[in-house]
Design a protein around this motif. Structure first.
Motif, mmCIF file in Angstrom:
data_model
loop_
_atom_site.group_PDB
_atom_site.id
_atom_site.type_symbol
_atom_site.label_atom_id
_atom_site.label_comp_id
_atom_site.label_asym_id
_atom_site.label_seq_id
_atom_site.Cartn_x
_atom_site.Cartn_y
_atom_site.Cartn_z
ATOM 1 N N TRP A 9 37.735 45.233 30.369
ATOM 2 C CA TRP A 9 36.358 45.136 30.834
ATOM 3 C C TRP A 9 35.724 43.819 30.395
ATOM 4 C CZ3 TRP A 9 33.811 46.992 34.581
ATOM 5 C CH2 TRP A 9 32.406 47.046 34.598
ATOM 6 N N SER A 10 36.007 43.422 29.163
ATOM 7 C CA SER A 10 35.474 42.157 28.656
ATOM 8 C C SER A 10 36.051 40.976 29.429
ATOM 9 C CB SER A 10 35.798 42.018 27.165
ATOM 10 O OG SER A 10 35.367 40.759 26.673
ATOM 11 N N LEU A 11 37.351 41.010 29.676
ATOM 12 C CA LEU A 11 37.990 39.913 30.407
ATOM 13 C C LEU A 11 37.474 39.832 31.836
ATOM 14 C CD1 LEU A 11 40.088 37.665 30.510
ATOM 15 C CD2 LEU A 11 41.823 39.401 31.100
ATOM 16 N N LEU A 12 37.371 40.971 32.498
ATOM 17 C CA LEU A 12 36.891 40.993 33.885
ATOM 18 C C LEU A 12 35.509 40.369 33.999
ATOM 19 C CD1 LEU A 12 37.038 41.902 36.859
ATOM 20 C CD2 LEU A 12 36.211 44.156 36.114
ATOM 21 N N ASN A 13 34.622 40.743 33.107
ATOM 22 C CA ASN A 13 33.245 40.273 33.217
ATOM 23 C C ASN A 13 33.030 38.869 32.644
ATOM 24 O OD1 ASN A 13 31.917 42.600 34.492
ATOM 25 N ND2 ASN A 13 32.544 43.674 32.634
ATOM 26 N N SER A 14 34.094 38.309 32.069
ATOM 27 C CA SER A 14 34.000 36.929 31.589
ATOM 28 C C SER A 14 34.363 35.927 32.679
ATOM 29 C CB SER A 14 34.924 36.719 30.384
ATOM 30 O OG SER A 14 36.298 36.739 30.778
ATOM 31 N N LEU A 15 34.898 36.445 33.790
ATOM 32 C CA LEU A 15 35.356 35.581 34.884
ATOM 33 C C LEU A 15 34.362 35.628 36.034
ATOM 34 C CD1 LEU A 15 39.098 36.637 34.787
ATOM 35 C CD2 LEU A 15 38.083 34.575 33.810
ATOM 36 N N ASP A 16 34.229 34.502 36.707
ATOM 37 C CA ASP A 16 33.220 34.393 37.760
ATOM 38 C C ASP A 16 33.878 34.107 39.094
ATOM 39 O OD1 ASP A 16 30.812 34.176 39.093
ATOM 40 O OD2 ASP A 16 30.566 32.056 38.612
ATOM 41 N N GLY A 17 33.819 35.072 40.003
ATOM 42 C CA GLY A 17 34.287 34.859 41.364
ATOM 43 C C GLY A 17 35.796 34.854 41.501
ATOM 44 N N TYR A 18 36.248 34.825 42.775
ATOM 45 C CA TYR A 18 37.674 34.836 43.075
ATOM 46 C C TYR A 18 37.942 33.853 44.195
ATOM 47 C CZ TYR A 18 42.281 36.397 44.581
ATOM 48 O OH TYR A 18 43.612 36.446 44.924
ATOM 49 N N ARG A 19 38.916 32.982 43.978
ATOM 50 C CA ARG A 19 39.350 32.050 45.011
ATOM 51 C C ARG A 19 40.866 32.157 45.120
ATOM 52 N NH1 ARG A 19 35.690 29.978 41.763
ATOM 53 N NH2 ARG A 19 33.684 29.224 42.591
ATOM 54 N N GLU A 20 41.326 32.506 46.311
ATOM 55 C CA GLU A 20 42.758 32.715 46.520
ATOM 56 C C GLU A 20 43.558 31.484 46.117
ATOM 57 O OE1 GLU A 20 45.744 35.167 47.184
ATOM 58 O OE2 GLU A 20 43.775 35.800 47.918
ATOM 59 N N SER A 21 43.016 30.300 46.397
ATOM 60 C CA SER A 21 43.736 29.054 46.095
ATOM 61 C C SER A 21 43.893 28.816 44.599
ATOM 62 C CB SER A 21 43.014 27.863 46.732
ATOM 63 O OG SER A 21 41.695 27.736 46.218
ATOM 64 N N GLU A 22 43.059 29.477 43.785
ATOM 65 C CA GLU A 22 43.094 29.272 42.345
ATOM 66 C C GLU A 22 43.685 30.459 41.583
ATOM 67 O OE1 GLU A 22 39.124 28.398 41.165
ATOM 68 O OE2 GLU A 22 38.912 26.679 42.513
ATOM 69 N N ALA A 23 44.094 31.499 42.340
ATOM 70 C CA ALA A 23 44.532 32.732 41.688
ATOM 71 C C ALA A 23 45.770 32.523 40.823
ATOM 72 C CB ALA A 23 44.799 33.803 42.743
ATOM 73 N N GLN A 46 40.684 43.207 40.734
ATOM 74 C CA GLN A 46 39.269 43.575 40.746
ATOM 75 C C GLN A 46 38.384 42.407 41.181
ATOM 76 O OE1 GLN A 46 37.618 46.460 40.444
ATOM 77 N NE2 GLN A 46 39.630 47.454 40.439
ATOM 78 N N LEU A 47 38.724 41.197 40.745
ATOM 79 C CA LEU A 47 37.956 40.035 41.188
ATOM 80 C C LEU A 47 38.042 39.869 42.701
ATOM 81 C CD1 LEU A 47 38.821 37.381 38.434
ATOM 82 C CD2 LEU A 47 36.628 38.550 38.777
ATOM 83 N N LYS A 48 39.227 40.116 43.242
ATOM 84 C CA LYS A 48 39.406 40.025 44.693
ATOM 85 C C LYS A 48 38.598 41.106 45.407
ATOM 86 C CE LYS A 48 43.036 39.449 48.172
ATOM 87 N NZ LYS A 48 44.513 39.357 48.375
ATOM 88 N N PHE A 49 38.636 42.325 44.867
ATOM 89 C CA PHE A 49 37.842 43.413 45.447
ATOM 90 C C PHE A 49 36.354 43.073 45.413
ATOM 91 C CE2 PHE A 49 41.168 46.912 44.336
ATOM 92 C CZ PHE A 49 41.890 46.568 45.460
ATOM 93 N N ARG A 50 35.899 42.553 44.274
ATOM 94 C CA ARG A 50 34.476 42.206 44.151
ATOM 95 C C ARG A 50 34.079 41.158 45.184
ATOM 96 N NH1 ARG A 50 33.122 41.860 37.609
ATOM 97 N NH2 ARG A 50 32.928 44.124 37.284
ATOM 98 N N SER A 51 34.959 40.202 45.428
ATOM 99 C CA SER A 51 34.671 39.173 46.431
ATOM 100 C C SER A 51 34.538 39.785 47.814
ATOM 101 C CB SER A 51 35.798 38.126 46.418
ATOM 102 O OG SER A 51 35.587 37.146 47.412
ATOM 103 N N LYS A 52 35.453 40.687 48.173
ATOM 104 C CA LYS A 52 35.392 41.346 49.471
ATOM 105 C C LYS A 52 34.179 42.269 49.561
ATOM 106 C CE LYS A 52 40.333 41.344 50.585
ATOM 107 N NZ LYS A 52 41.517 42.193 50.879
ATOM 108 N N ALA A 53 33.845 42.901 48.444
ATOM 109 C CA ALA A 53 32.771 43.893 48.432
ATOM 110 C C ALA A 53 31.386 43.279 48.584
ATOM 111 C CB ALA A 53 32.827 44.710 47.147
ATOM 112 N N ALA A 54 31.264 41.982 48.398
ATOM 113 C CA ALA A 54 29.949 41.341 48.497
ATOM 114 C C ALA A 54 29.316 41.567 49.858
ATOM 115 C CB ALA A 54 30.079 39.847 48.206
ATOM 116 N N ALA A 55 30.145 41.679 50.917
ATOM 117 C CA ALA A 55 29.612 41.918 52.260
ATOM 118 C C ALA A 55 28.943 43.280 52.361
ATOM 119 C CB ALA A 55 30.729 41.808 53.293
#
Length: 474
Positions: A9-23, A46-55
């Motif tokens: 949980w700490s690691l997930l929330n320490s990261l900002d956004g998801y970019r496929e090119s940088e994964a 989860q970062l990828k899901f969050r990016s998709k879920a923004a819509a």
């Protein structure tokens, strides 16, 4: 779910956004920092899901946890707010969300200060819902089968009086519409194969409780119970759901309706028709009140107010409208919003908004219709008819070449054709650099830019036709 451990949980929330090119680089870095490969993979997912879920969820997505199936089936937040508004407007103070998934509708209900019990039988999904509902002290999650939980609540094997006092004031359901097997999951369409089945929903409604249930938009009309309001919803032209409202949640004088969210002009209660109560006409176009309040609600899609077309008449009882056949394919062509089509309200739309301009169906089994003049409506997409041709591939290839078409959009209804395959066939050899015929160089961008055309393919009686059209501004 590894991301629900303290480290995850700490690691997930320490990261900002998801970019496929940088994964890949991010994965390598996190592993290099000593994080387990399984945890890194789960966090990136989860970062990828969050990016998709923004819509669907806007800024909320950045603080939520998802499963793949849960995200796919979850109600987008703007629609969930309208669901919740039904309960609030009906004076319901507490709601059980049976089959809550990742908690989207439960979040919207809780945001209106309703007491929410979210019930989910899958442990992983229930854990995600628990996280997503943490900001709401008035919401709790129970990991249980919805039918078994309700049976226990009703005192099937205990104190019935105590169960009655604990029973929620209303119920919201989003039944699972997929079955899982060793080869994966597949969608089911029989309402009795849902979990819980539609018959369970009907029994629950028979108790008199306010009940709402979200179903797939392909719900057959003959599966809709007689004692409810059926509402189809679209967002930006995409059909998203059918909702059945029972008892206090069903509006008087509304048997079926199409709720349109997103682009297009907007209908408001003051300038199109009376509301959906008993005093208005049997078919009405109206603004939809904000969740739990008065006045039009502002949709997250494009900032426009929802627009709704409704009827008090049952399915199949729409007003009679002219059916003109091929001769009627002139002037302006309209394609109704898919919610209007699925609610069986095409004839109602023509009767209400297009009678004065010669609105007419072309075929009683096809949803396209025509009119003599342009009408600005949120319930249909309009086109100016430019040319009507027989639907024959050889002739259409010649048309593409002679008119210099270099970009082609194809819409179809009532014909068995794959637009992508037909486009490839028609456009073969017609690249951007081709020198077409009389229409070449007329597109935007100057000399040699080619032409962007739109074709509508349909069937009128036994005739198959191709119509070149020009989209009307919206």
């Amino acid at each position: 779910m590894p991301v629900l451990t303290p480290e995850g949980w700490s690691l997930l929330n320490s990261l900002d956004g998801y970019r496929e090119s940088e994964a890949l680089a991010l994965s390598t870095r996190l592993r290099g920092e000593g994080h387990a490969p399984e945890l890194v993979a789960a966090v990136l997912t989860q970062l990828k899901f969050r990016s998709k879920a923004a819509a669907k969820f806007g800024p909320f997505a950045g603080h939520m946890v998802f499963t793949r199936a849960g995200l796919e089936q979850a109600t987008r937040m703007s629609v969930a707010a309208l669901h919740a508004g039904r309960f609030a407007a009906a004076g319901v103070g507490s709601v059980a969300d049976l089959g809550c998934g990742i908690g989207a509708d439960a979040m919207a209900l809780a945001a209106l200060d309703l007491e929410v019990t979210a019930v989910e039988r899958d442990e992983t999904v229930a854990a995600a819902a628990t996280i997503n509902l943490m900001p709401f002290p008035n919401a709790s999650v129970v990991c249980a089968d919805a039918e078994e939980w309700l049976a226990a609540l009703d005192g099937a094997s205990g104190d019935g009086a105590a169960a009655t006092s604990a029973r929620p004031g209303g119920f919201w359901l989003d039944p699972a519409r997929r079955v899982v097997s060793s080869s994966g999951s597949s969608r089911v369409f029989d309402p009795e194969a849902f979990s819980p089945p539609l018959s369970f929903v009907e029994r629950l409604a028979d108790t008199g409780a306010p009940v709402g249930v979200k179903l797939g938009p392909a719900l057959p009309h003959d599966s809709v119970p007689a004692d409810c309001e059926a509402q189809w919803v679209s967002v930006d032209g995409s059909l998203t759901e059918a909702v059945l409202w029972f008892n206090a949640l069903a509006r008087p004088g509304v048997r079926r309706s199409a709720l349109v969210l997103g682009g297009g002009s907007v209908a408001t209660g003051g300038d199109r028709a009376s509301g959906a109560g008993g005093a208005g006409p049997a078919s009405s176009a109206e603004g939809v009140p904000a969740a739990g309040g008065a006045g039009p609600a502002s949709s997250a899609e494009g900032g426009r107010s929802p627009a709704e077309l409704s009827s008090a008449a049952d399915f199949g009882d729409s007003p009679a409208v002219p059916v003109a056949g091929l001769e009627g394919l002139t002037d302006y062509l309209y394609e109704p919003d898919p919610a209007v089509i699925r609610a069986g309200l095409v004839a109602d739309l023509i009767d209400r908004e297009f009678t004065a301009v010669g609105g007419r169906l072309l075929d009683e089994h096809i949803a396209y219709f025509c009119a003599d003049d342009a009408v600005d409506t949120p319930f249909a997409t309009g086109y100016r008819v430019l040319e009507v041709m027989p639907y024959k591939v050889k002739g259409l290839r010649r048309w593409v070449k002679e008119t210099g078409v270099t970009r082609l959009d194809i819409k179809k209804r009532g014909v068995d054709v794959t637009p992508e395959e037909l486009r490839r066939l028609l456009m073969s050899g017609q690249g951007k650099g081709s020198k077409g015929g009389k229409g070449a160089g007329q597109g935007k961008g100057g000399k040699g830019a080619g032409r962007h055309a739109t074709l509508v393919l349909t069937r009128i009686g036994e005739e198959r036709v191709a119509v070149e059209v020009e989209p009307l501004p919206r």
